[in-house]
Write an enzyme that holds these catalytic residues in place. Structure first.
Site, short mmCIF file in Angstrom:
data_model
loop_
_atom_site.label_atom_id
_atom_site.label_comp_id
_atom_site.label_asym_id
_atom_site.label_seq_id
_atom_site.Cartn_x
_atom_site.Cartn_y
_atom_site.Cartn_z
N ASN A 164 29.35 81.06 59.99
CA ASN A 164 29.23 82.42 59.46
C ASN A 164 29.99 82.47 58.14
OD1 ASN A 164 29.36 85.14 58.92
ND2 ASN A 164 30.53 85.70 60.75
N LYS B 106 30.28 84.85 56.09
CA LYS B 106 30.84 86.18 55.81
C LYS B 106 30.57 86.56 54.34
CE LYS B 106 34.00 85.54 59.61
NZ LYS B 106 35.28 85.80 60.23
N HIS C 129 29.42 91.58 65.39
CA HIS C 129 30.63 90.85 64.98
C HIS C 129 31.82 91.82 64.96
CE1 HIS C 129 33.47 88.50 62.70
NE2 HIS C 129 32.74 87.44 63.02
N GLU D 132 34.13 92.15 62.94
CA GLU D 132 34.41 92.75 61.63
C GLU D 132 33.52 93.97 61.39
OE1 GLU D 132 34.15 89.10 59.43
OE2 GLU D 132 36.04 88.47 60.33
N GLU E 221 34.32 85.89 70.70
CA GLU E 221 35.27 85.76 69.59
C GLU E 221 36.43 86.73 69.80
OE1 GLU E 221 33.09 84.00 65.89
OE2 GLU E 221 33.04 86.16 65.78
N GLY F 261 40.18 84.27 62.03
CA GLY F 261 40.84 84.15 60.73
C GLY F 261 42.36 84.09 60.79
N SER G 177 39.00 80.80 64.61
CA SER G 177 39.89 79.74 64.15
C SER G 177 39.49 78.35 64.65
CB SER G 177 41.35 80.05 64.51
OG SER G 177 41.77 81.20 63.82
P1 13P Z 1 37.22 82.03 61.57
O1 13P Z 1 36.62 80.72 62.01
O2 13P Z 1 37.48 82.10 60.11
O3 13P Z 1 38.40 82.39 62.43
O4 13P Z 1 36.10 83.15 61.85
C1 13P Z 1 35.44 83.18 63.07
C2 13P Z 1 34.33 84.15 62.99
O5 13P Z 1 34.53 85.35 62.86
C3 13P Z 1 32.96 83.63 63.04
O6 13P Z 1 32.02 84.65 63.19
#
Ligand code: 13P
Length: 250
Positions: A11, A13, A96, A98, A166, A172, A210
């Protein structure tokens, strides 16, 4: 078709202008000579068509990071599932964290988005995960159960939907749950899936949060983990490829 495992999705982002995205897609295309497992990328909308074109014939899947819950209409700034298909995306992420937490998306909205995506024939990656406060107060399994039940698209099958677990506090942050905890959460998700879908035993459940080259192998070896959804570490072709290889992909 049930996808070959492991399933390794990146992803991107809100990262990647055209030059960077084409370079990243090109570097992945060079490595993907004959894929033995499933690899996919979810670039920003603006570069989706170019990335999809660059990856044509490689077997690497391309998907959008979100779609609108309606098929079309007066929704300024939004992208429909049909628009994703139109630029050769075959998948989409919905729910997601976010978007759930950053933009206030509810389970009901996520479910409608998933249903709209499925109607358009897109493989849907449905994300769920607990916040740090929920984790600390031992509400994780109840939260996962409620989110999954509330956002699972009606009548969906294992060929249509992949679930990504997740934990919000792991996204992150460089922190990950203990392997036992990942296993426990995946088992609880499986338990619910068996009630939600006729073939709930076959729905792929990914872990995200992560994931890096140095922890990918042990995470993908956890019973019940079909693969990983990678954020930051998917922006580097060599690193992302080694995550794919860590799961046994070649
Ligand atoms: P990270 O791997 O940067 O922690 O992000 C995970 C994520 O949100 C994938 O959708």
């Amino acid at each position: 078709m049930v996808l070959p495992r492991p399933i390794v999705f990146g992803n991107w982002k809100m990262h990647g202008l055209r030059v960077e995205s084409e370079a990243l897609a090109g570097a992945l295309a060079e490595r993907a000579k004959r894929l033995t497992a499933t690899l996919g990328v979810f670039p920003p909308f603006t570069v989706l068509g170019e990335v999809a074109a660059r990856l044509t014939g490689t077997g690497i899947m391309v998907g959008g990071q979100d779609c609108h819950e309606r098929p079309k209409g007066a929704y300024t700034g939004s992208i429909s599932a049909a628009m994703l298909r139109d630029v050769d995306a075959s998948a989409v992420i919905v729910g997601h964290s976010e978007r759930r937490h950053g933009l206030g998306e509810s389970d009901a909205l996520v479910r409608t988005k998933a249903e709209t995506a499925l109607a358009e024939g897109l493989l849907t990656v449905l994300c769920i995960g607990e916040t740090e406060a929920q984790w600390l107060s031992d509400e994780t399994l109840a939260v996962l159960d409620a989110q999954l039940t509330g956002s699972w698209p009606a009548g969906a099958t294992a060929e249509q939907v992949i679930v990504a677990y997740e934990p919000v506090w792991a996204v992150g942050t460089g922190r990950t749950p203990a392997l036992d905890d990942i296993e426990r959460s995946h088992a609880a998700i499986r338990h619910r899936l068996q009630r939600l879908a006729v073939d709930g035993a076959d729905v792929a459940i990914l872990y995200g949060g992560s994931v890096k080259a140095d922890n990918a192998a042990e995470i993908m070896a956890v019973p019940g983990v079909a693969g990983v959804l990678v954020g930051g570490a998917s922006l580097d072709a060599a690193g992302f490829w080694s995550i794919y290889q860590a799961g046994g992909g070649a």
